[in-house]
Design a protein around this motif. Sequence first.
Motif, PDB file in Angstrom:
ATOM      1  N   GLN A   1       0.832  -1.213   0.000  1.00  0.00           N
ATOM      2  CA  GLN A   1       0.000   0.000   0.000  1.00  0.00           C
ATOM      3  C   GLN A   1       0.863   1.258   0.000  1.00  0.00           C
ATOM      4  O   GLN A   1       0.572   2.223  -0.707  1.00  0.00           O
ATOM      5  N   GLU A   2       1.915   1.233   0.817  1.00  0.00           N
ATOM      6  CA  GLU A   2       2.810   2.403   0.858  1.00  0.00           C
ATOM      7  C   GLU A   2       3.501   2.602  -0.481  1.00  0.00           C
ATOM      8  O   GLU A   2       3.658   3.729  -0.963  1.00  0.00           O
TER       9      GLU A   2
ATOM     10  N   ILE B   1       4.122   5.582  -5.714  1.00  0.00           N
ATOM     11  CA  ILE B   1       4.188   5.688  -7.186  1.00  0.00           C
ATOM     12  C   ILE B   1       2.997   6.472  -7.748  1.00  0.00           C
ATOM     13  O   ILE B   1       3.100   7.095  -8.787  1.00  0.00           O
ATOM     14  N   GLU B   2       1.877   6.425  -7.031  1.00  0.00           N
ATOM     15  CA  GLU B   2       0.760   7.260  -7.474  1.00  0.00           C
ATOM     16  C   GLU B   2       1.200   8.721  -7.480  1.00  0.00           C
ATOM     17  O   GLU B   2       0.976   9.456  -8.442  1.00  0.00           O
ATOM     18  N   TYR B   3       1.854   9.121  -6.404  1.00  0.00           N
ATOM     19  CA  TYR B   3       2.259  10.523  -6.266  1.00  0.00           C
ATOM     20  C   TYR B   3       3.444  10.880  -7.160  1.00  0.00           C
ATOM     21  O   TYR B   3       3.429  11.887  -7.831  1.00  0.00           O
TER      22      TYR B   3
ATOM     23  N   TRP C   1       8.478  -2.309  -7.034  1.00  0.00           N
ATOM     24  CA  TRP C   1       7.477  -3.371  -7.014  1.00  0.00           C
ATOM     25  C   TRP C   1       8.173  -4.729  -6.905  1.00  0.00           C
ATOM     26  O   TRP C   1       7.750  -5.609  -6.154  1.00  0.00           O
ATOM     27  N   LEU C   2       9.276  -4.875  -7.636  1.00  0.00           N
ATOM     28  CA  LEU C   2       9.991  -6.156  -7.669  1.00  0.00           C
ATOM     29  C   LEU C   2      10.556  -6.520  -6.307  1.00  0.00           C
ATOM     30  O   LEU C   2      10.439  -7.671  -5.855  1.00  0.00           O
ATOM     31  N   LEU C   3      11.170  -5.543  -5.654  1.00  0.00           N
ATOM     32  CA  LEU C   3      11.791  -5.849  -4.363  1.00  0.00           C
ATOM     33  C   LEU C   3      10.731  -6.148  -3.302  1.00  0.00           C
ATOM     34  O   LEU C   3      10.886  -7.076  -2.499  1.00  0.00           O
ATOM     35  N   ILE C   4       9.655  -5.367  -3.312  1.00  0.00           N
ATOM     36  CA  ILE C   4       8.606  -5.611  -2.321  1.00  0.00           C
ATOM     37  C   ILE C   4       8.006  -7.006  -2.494  1.00  0.00           C
ATOM     38  O   ILE C   4       7.790  -7.737  -1.537  1.00  0.00           O
TER      39      ILE C   4
END
Length: 327
Positions: free
Chosen positions: A162-163, A168-170, A239-242
């Motif tokens: 979520q974080e 990335i949205e911002y 995204w990959l690391l998360i």
Amino acid sequence: MTQLTFQECKTLIDEKITSFLTGERKPSGLYEPAGYQMNLGGKRIRPILTLMACNLFSDEVDAALMPAIALETFHNFTLVHDDIMDNAMVRRGQPTIHTQWTPNTAILSGDTLCILAYQYLAETTPSLIPRILGLFNQMALQVCEGQQYDLDFEKREDVSYQEYMLMIEYKTAVLQAVSLKIGALIGGASEPESEKLYQFGRNLGLAFQIQDDLLDVYADETVFGKAIGGDIRENKKTWLLIKALELAKGQRLDALHAAIRGGVSNPEEKYMRVREIYDDLNISVLAEHEISLFFEQAMLNLKEVDVTPERKTELKKLAAGLIRRDK
Ligand code: IPE
Ligand code: IPE
Ligand code: MG
Ligand code: MG
Ligand code: MG
């Protein structure tokens, strides 16, 4: 009525941009690097989105041209400062301003691009300026907030999905969203119709940034135009690391932790180790899937826009091209 194609929009943008920031503007120590950045050969996606969104509602796009240039100029401002923050040496296959010149030059010519963006934004239908300026300011603050999260997250290992999505949205998605919304408003769209384009751009932007994260590990460097592995080197929470931190277990998780906690001092080796773990976990396939989910959501948003399907053809093509891009 035929819609402006991607190439027609790009030509309009490129011709306008090359007519500025060239020639004799003084001091050249300020304007030369600013012009260098603007003319490095970016994809021009954001201003093209502005023109196409305007063209959905209006056959006339002249009033959207300078705001479109403003969005591209603002984007370039963020890139100049982003490359300092990310220690990036190469952009669009060329040295970044802070490496070609100095960090001070990059800070100041970046600031100049930001101010020029505001100047260009106001060159449109006067009655729309307050609304457009409000949208632009909100976006600009969110980009700074997203960039700060991006920096904060370098030092954390417990960043949640979520974080990450908010970050990335911002930092990325709202600029594409606002590029579309501003174009739509200039084209005469109602507030609710322009908001559908905002949502289309937001979902497209989320897909776009996950794709950028993926390319940062797997792209062909000569095509991508940026050095591969920069995100791994800088401990970016991509995204990959998360996903890898979520899926890795046992020894593999230990190895991933060791790599990102500085256990591998050679950056090239760190990249290879982390990439191997991504490969073992099939992270790229999972990322591609996530990208297609956001892309499909974006397509649903576009479908809801109340104009004939024929008018949407060029935007659809652009969006489909974006998720298949290699740079
Ligand atoms: C780069 O944007 C910054 C991100 C949001 C990932 P682009 O990939 O659109 O960069 P240019 O302008 O085409 O170089
Ligand atoms: C892009 O993030 C966000 C902004 C530039 C505001 P990245 O740092 O991933 O962009 P690239 O990969 O350097 O283009
Ligand atoms: Mg960067
Ligand atoms: Mg960055
Ligand atoms: Mg990136």
